[in-house]
Design a protein around this motif. Structure first.
Motif, PDB file in Angstrom:
ATOM      1  N   UNK A  71      16.938  26.890  -8.864  1.00  0.00           N
ATOM      2  CA  UNK A  71      18.167  27.668  -8.705  1.00  0.00           C
ATOM      3  C   UNK A  71      18.555  28.391  -9.986  1.00  0.00           C
ATOM      4  N   UNK A  72      17.763  28.231 -11.052  1.00  0.00           N
ATOM      5  CA  UNK A  72      18.104  28.888 -12.323  1.00  0.00           C
ATOM      6  C   UNK A  72      16.846  29.393 -13.024  1.00  0.00           C
ATOM      7  N   UNK A  73      16.000  30.117 -12.275  1.00  0.00           N
ATOM      8  CA  UNK A  73      14.796  30.705 -12.857  1.00  0.00           C
ATOM      9  C   UNK A  73      15.199  31.973 -13.613  1.00  0.00           C
ATOM     10  N   UNK A  74      14.573  32.210 -14.770  1.00  0.00           N
ATOM     11  CA  UNK A  74      14.948  33.350 -15.594  1.00  0.00           C
ATOM     12  C   UNK A  74      13.788  34.327 -15.748  1.00  0.00           C
ATOM     13  N   UNK A  75      14.097  35.619 -15.705  1.00  0.00           N
ATOM     14  CA  UNK A  75      13.189  36.653 -16.195  1.00  0.00           C
ATOM     15  C   UNK A  75      13.647  36.983 -17.606  1.00  0.00           C
ATOM     16  N   UNK A  76      12.737  36.882 -18.570  1.00  0.00           N
ATOM     17  CA  UNK A  76      13.054  37.198 -19.967  1.00  0.00           C
ATOM     18  C   UNK A  76      12.375  38.516 -20.303  1.00  0.00           C
ATOM     19  N   UNK A 114       0.481  43.195 -12.574  1.00  0.00           N
ATOM     20  CA  UNK A 114       1.328  43.123 -13.765  1.00  0.00           C
ATOM     21  C   UNK A 114       1.046  41.824 -14.514  1.00  0.00           C
ATOM     22  N   UNK A 115       0.756  41.945 -15.808  1.00  0.00           N
ATOM     23  CA  UNK A 115       0.464  40.758 -16.618  1.00  0.00           C
ATOM     24  C   UNK A 115       1.777  40.091 -17.022  1.00  0.00           C
ATOM     25  N   UNK A 116       1.994  38.884 -16.501  1.00  0.00           N
ATOM     26  CA  UNK A 116       3.260  38.171 -16.659  1.00  0.00           C
ATOM     27  C   UNK A 116       2.998  36.813 -17.289  1.00  0.00           C
ATOM     28  N   UNK A 117       3.900  36.379 -18.162  1.00  0.00           N
ATOM     29  CA  UNK A 117       3.819  35.048 -18.766  1.00  0.00           C
ATOM     30  C   UNK A 117       4.758  34.114 -18.007  1.00  0.00           C
ATOM     31  N   UNK A 150       4.799  42.680 -18.722  1.00  0.00           N
ATOM     32  CA  UNK A 150       5.158  41.954 -19.945  1.00  0.00           C
ATOM     33  C   UNK A 150       6.409  41.104 -19.824  1.00  0.00           C
ATOM     34  N   UNK A 151       6.971  41.015 -18.615  1.00  0.00           N
ATOM     35  CA  UNK A 151       8.077  40.085 -18.417  1.00  0.00           C
ATOM     36  C   UNK A 151       7.600  38.647 -18.585  1.00  0.00           C
ATOM     37  N   UNK A 152       8.545  37.767 -18.872  1.00  0.00           N
ATOM     38  CA  UNK A 152       8.286  36.335 -18.857  1.00  0.00           C
ATOM     39  C   UNK A 152       9.150  35.711 -17.774  1.00  0.00           C
ATOM     40  N   UNK A 153       8.561  34.801 -17.011  1.00  0.00           N
ATOM     41  CA  UNK A 153       9.316  34.048 -16.012  1.00  0.00           C
ATOM     42  C   UNK A 153       9.424  32.615 -16.520  1.00  0.00           C
ATOM     43  N   UNK A 154      10.654  32.147 -16.669  1.00  0.00           N
ATOM     44  CA  UNK A 154      10.895  30.816 -17.242  1.00  0.00           C
ATOM     45  C   UNK A 154      11.606  29.932 -16.223  1.00  0.00           C
ATOM     46  N   UNK A 155      11.005  28.762 -15.947  1.00  0.00           N
ATOM     47  CA  UNK A 155      11.605  27.782 -15.040  1.00  0.00           C
ATOM     48  C   UNK A 155      12.147  26.635 -15.888  1.00  0.00           C
ATOM     49  N   UNK A 203       7.717  27.206 -18.835  1.00  0.00           N
ATOM     50  CA  UNK A 203       8.675  26.182 -18.447  1.00  0.00           C
ATOM     51  C   UNK A 203       8.085  25.137 -17.528  1.00  0.00           C
ATOM     52  N   UNK A 204       8.883  24.727 -16.547  1.00  0.00           N
ATOM     53  CA  UNK A 204       8.507  23.619 -15.673  1.00  0.00           C
ATOM     54  C   UNK A 204       7.594  24.072 -14.532  1.00  0.00           C
ATOM     55  N   UNK A 205       6.405  24.557 -14.925  1.00  0.00           N
ATOM     56  CA  UNK A 205       5.331  24.838 -13.976  1.00  0.00           C
ATOM     57  C   UNK A 205       4.111  24.046 -14.427  1.00  0.00           C
TER      58      UNK A 205
END
Length: 204
Positions: A136-141, A97-100, A169-174, A103-105
């Motif tokens: 403790x607050x990672x987001x899937x957008x 799965x192609x994921x973006x 196509x999800x985004x994972x934001x730290x 954030x803090x990575x």
């Protein structure tokens, strides 16, 4: 928090993450599959990407049209075609799965994630989380909607991408931790105070 509230929260999270899950979804252009043969000498094992027209081309079995097909159906077709070519091959097929990852990575960008990859493994693809990242607050957008994940507690609902419902196509934001921002603010205030002290000395 009461036991009833805990059970309600867990059920809510499961409904968000697993509807639909990674195996029920379709593969979009830019996604792919990883094929692994354990008992075939032919050079077939590898990663294969879905092209912009929705076509997936694989060695010896030709083109598979992924449009209007779920990943489950695509996987069945791949296994059936190779099974007709080789006698009961030891074969595993995985979605990519192609994921973006943002954030803090250390290395933000697009990555292809296997559906059985763990959340920590996914973040490791981007070089891991920085010292300022809030695990403790990672987001899937997804479609301008945020789903919050507490990575420290995610094993309660499942630690793999398929378990927490990661989709193409999800985004994972730290995000940054609050203390990282507070630390930056403290430095600014300290610098401003120092400048003020120096100016006071000169104006005496």
């Amino acid at each position: 928090m009461t036991i009833k509230l805990l059970l309600f929260s867990a059920a809510t999270l499961l409904s968000l993450f697993n509807s639909p899950n990674a195996l029920a979804q379709k593969l979009n252009p830019g996604d792919g599959v990883q094929i692994i043969f354990l008992d075939i000498k032919d050079n077939i094992s590898g990663k294969y990407i879905v092209q912009s027209d929705g076509k997936l081309q694989l060695p010896f079995i030709g083109i598979i049209n992924t449009e209007n097909r779920s990943y489950k159906e695509i996987k069945r077709i791949i296994i059936a075609r190779y099974d007709s070519l080789y006698k009961s091959p030891e074969l595993s097929v995985h979605a990519l799965l192609r994921i973006n990852i943002l954030g803090e990575v250390k290395n933000p960008g697009y990555y292809r994630v296997r559906e059985d990859e763990t959340i920590t493994g996914i973040l490791a693809l981007a070089g891991g989380v920085t010292n300022n990242g809030d695990m403790e607050s990672v987001y899937i957008i997804r479609n301008n909607r945020e789903i919050e994940l507490n990575v420290s507690n995610i094993t309660e609902i499942g630690n793999r991408a398929i378990d927490f419902g990661l989709q193409s196509r999800d985004q994972i934001y730290v995000p940054r931790t609050w203390w990282a921002d507070a630390k930056g603010l403290t430095i600014i205030i300290s610098a401003a105070a120092l400048i003020g002290t120096v100016l006071a000395l000169f104006l005496r």
